[in-house]
Scaffold this motif. Structure first.
Motif, PDB file in Angstrom:
ATOM      1  N   ARG A 188      -3.466   4.711 -11.259  1.00  0.00           N
ATOM      2  CA  ARG A 188      -4.676   3.750 -11.419  1.00  0.00           C
ATOM      3  C   ARG A 188      -5.813   4.469 -12.118  1.00  0.00           C
ATOM      4  NH1 ARG A 188      -6.594   3.524  -4.972  1.00  0.00           N
ATOM      5  NH2 ARG A 188      -8.014   5.548  -5.082  1.00  0.00           N
ATOM      6  N   TYR A 229       2.294  10.955  -6.559  1.00  0.00           N
ATOM      7  CA  TYR A 229       3.546  11.482  -6.666  1.00  0.00           C
ATOM      8  C   TYR A 229       4.265  12.208  -5.740  1.00  0.00           C
ATOM      9  CZ  TYR A 229       0.528  15.704  -7.129  1.00  0.00           C
ATOM     10  OH  TYR A 229      -0.392  16.537  -6.835  1.00  0.00           O
ATOM     11  N   ARG A 275       0.879  -0.949  -0.056  1.00  0.00           N
ATOM     12  CA  ARG A 275       0.068  -0.044   0.077  1.00  0.00           C
ATOM     13  C   ARG A 275       0.927   1.447  -0.045  1.00  0.00           C
ATOM     14  NH1 ARG A 275      -1.151  -2.957   4.340  1.00  0.00           N
ATOM     15  NH2 ARG A 275      -3.403  -2.813   3.949  1.00  0.00           N
ATOM     16  N   LEU A 276       0.298   2.346  -0.620  1.00  0.00           N
ATOM     17  CA  LEU A 276       1.007   3.711  -0.639  1.00  0.00           C
ATOM     18  C   LEU A 276       0.419   4.346   0.582  1.00  0.00           C
ATOM     19  CD1 LEU A 276       1.496   4.434  -4.492  1.00  0.00           C
ATOM     20  CD2 LEU A 276       3.210   3.841  -2.731  1.00  0.00           C
ATOM     21  N   GLN A 279       4.468   7.848  -8.703  1.00  0.00           N
ATOM     22  CA  GLN A 279       5.059   6.665  -7.799  1.00  0.00           C
ATOM     23  C   GLN A 279       4.040   5.830  -8.234  1.00  0.00           C
ATOM     24  OE1 GLN A 279       7.834   6.790  -5.738  1.00  0.00           O
ATOM     25  NE2 GLN A 279       7.913   8.813  -6.924  1.00  0.00           N
ATOM     26  N   ALA A 280       2.720   5.961  -8.596  1.00  0.00           N
ATOM     27  CA  ALA A 280       1.701   4.988  -8.955  1.00  0.00           C
ATOM     28  C   ALA A 280       0.579   5.609  -9.389  1.00  0.00           C
ATOM     29  CB  ALA A 280       1.317   4.277  -7.772  1.00  0.00           C
TER      30      ALA A 280
END
Length: 533
Positions: A527, A506, A420-421, A524-525
């Motif tokens: 979705r 980010y 998880r972030l 960073q991710a």
């Protein structure tokens, strides 16, 4: 709050707060006065070589030319191994041996040194074996019979976050407070910053001061080796933790990973610009070689995992093979731990079946505690919660894997094994401004226990088709309503992008392009946008 936002050298704690430091200061000054043969025995990583460089310079100011000794990673292994100690004794016949960044677990080796008339001091930050702590309520076994400075071996210290170069700085500070000598300890903070960031210790307390002040010293360092290394690495002031962690540190580490760390140590100590340039070039070349070796082993490890890794069953990853170079296994373990979100240990075996490995953990799992549960099948182990090293026989590999999987399962729930972030704030693209960046930079230096803020912007769309940067990265132009921002998505080619609109996580930083300073988003991710409530 003021201390956090503006860490100053004046806020550094009293070095005599370290348990055991008084006795060590007395013994070192006794060796200086008696002109004893002193050997500094270090480790081959950045923390180890910066510690040796700092303490050797300090002792030289007192008129003591200490011999410097680094073990050979392949032939002698980590720390005060029997092989390394034997070679050290043959070469230097020390009267006083100072073990730095190792030694806390070396009870037998230090006892053997004492029997041969060698006094030993240990400056170390690694976890004592279970049962060695003097914390109340815990069983106590013998620590080495020597003068020991290790905050983790004492119930009285709150300085457990220091790495070995931080402890070495404290010793130097204590020596200077006891007996003044001409030595600019502030100018040595470049070494302290290098070792502290590279060892990934928590950036709080004195460590925050070390890195903040040391980075400024690093940017204006007078050391020929550091000047040439920054040139080889393409690093320019201002210096940040990323420059140390991803550019300078790996080059200093490269020598010790593949062979011996002697070149890295010589680079830090030389005042000859020609020698410094040659050494910096050699370290840069070794770093490229290290990257190729790492790339090959990572590919072989992932091929082994393919079709065999079961996320529902496997709480840890343990892989090994003959011929895998032990010097890069920690990096491979780190990459696999990040990709699969599992504590990972990678082992390389020689032709006799003797194995040496490195491990990396994930949030919530103490790797050294898990390895304590595997003690019966390991020959040796040591390290921290997040990183550790092991030695074991090839025939014990399957049993070791079973023990480690069970030990990790005892620590982590199924939910804790889900990556998880941790997002710090939702921000609209219109609010990503230089004013935000100014306050963001006040939180520097970023690192362990002070991570760089992670923002998220929701329902973002591409303003232009993604652009491939290098082999694996994507350059993005993002828009949210009428606001646009440039972004880079490192490793963005690894998976196909989902359909827009996106939620984008980010970090931000300044970026200079063609003389213009801009704000860059580092994705960073990403979705598909979550439905709005």
């Amino acid at each position: 709050m003021k201390g956090f936002l503006n860490p100053r050298l004046s806020t550094l704690g009293d070095p005599f707060q370290l348990p055991g430091i008084n006795e060590v200061v007395k013994r070192v000054l006794c060796a200086v006065d008696g002109k004893e043969r002193v050997v500094l025995f270090g480790d081959y990583d950045v923390d180890g070589v910066t510690s040796l460089a700092l303490l050797s310079e300090m002792l030289r100011a007192y008129g003591c030319e200490a011999a410097l000794f680094l073990p050979h990673r392949i032939d002698e292994g980590y720390g005060l191994s029997a092989e390394g100690v034997a070679r050290c004794l043959r070469q230097h016949q020390p009267q006083l041996l100072v073990a730095i960044d190792c030694g806390t677990s070396s009870v037998a080796e230090i006892a053997a040194l004492r029997q041969q008339g060698v006094d030993v001091i240990v400056l170390d930050h690694h976890e004592p074996p279970r049962g060695s702590s003097s914390l109340a309520g815990k069983p106590k076994t013998d620590l080495p019979d020597c003068l020991l400075v290790n905050p983790k071996a004492s119930a009285k210290s709150d300085l457990t976050y220091l790495c070995s170069v931080g402890l070495t700085f404290k010793l130097c500070h204590a020596l200077l407070k006891t007996r003044r000598v001409e030595f600019d300890l502030k100018a040595a903070l470049d070494l302290v910053a290098l070792g502290t960031v590279a060892d990934i210790v928590p950036l709080r307390g004195d460590n925050r001061v070390f890195v903040k002040s040391g980075s400024a010293v690093l940017a204006n360092s007078k050391r020929q080796g550091i000047i040439k290394l920054m040139g080889a690495a393409g690093v320019k002031p201002p210096i940040g933790p990323e420059d140390i962690g991803f550019r300078l540190g790996p080059r200093l580490n490269a020598a010790g990973r593949l062979d011996t760390a002697e070149k890295a140590l010589r680079l830090l100590l030389t005042d000859n610009p020609i020698e410094a340039e040659e050494l910096a070039g050699e370290l840069d070349a070794q770093n490229r070689e290290r990257q190729e070796v790492e790339k090959r082993i990572l590919a072989e490890a992932e091929a082994t995992l393919e079709g065999k890794f079961d996320a529902a069953r496997d709480t840890a990853i343990v892989l090994g093979r003959r011929g895998w170079h032990p010097g890069v296994l920690g990096i491979v373990a780190s990459r696999l731990a990040k990709k699969y979100y599992r504590p990972t240990i990678i082992v390389g075996f020689d032709e006799s079946g003797a194995g040496k490995g490195s491990g990396r953990s994930i949030e919530g799992c103490s790797l050294v505690a898990a390895l304590n549960e595997c003690n019966d099948v390991l020959e040796k182990f040591g390290g921290h919660e997040m990183a550790a090293g092991v030695s074991l026989r090839e025939e014990n590999m399957a049993e070791f894997r079973r023990h480690l999987v069970a030990a990790v399962r005892a620590q982590l729930s199924d939910d804790a094994l889900q990556p998880r972030l941790h997002l710090d704030a939702e921000v609209a693209l219109r609010d990503v401004s230089f004013d935000l960046l100014h306050w963001h930079e006040m939180l520097q230096p970023f690192g362990n226990e002070n991570p760089q803020p992670l923002f998220v912007s929701c329902a973002v769309e591409p303003a232009a088709p993604p652009r491939v940067v290098g082999e694996r990265h994507l350059g993005l132009k993002l828009k949210q309503r009428n606001w646009h921002q440039r972004a880079i998505f490192f490793d963005g080619m690894a998976e196909p992008l989902p359909g827009p609109p996106w939620d984008v996580a980010y970090r931000i930083r300044s970026d200079v392009y063609q003389g213009e300073t801009r704000i860059q988003l580092q994705v960073q991710a990403l979705r598909s946008a979550a439905p709005l409530d």
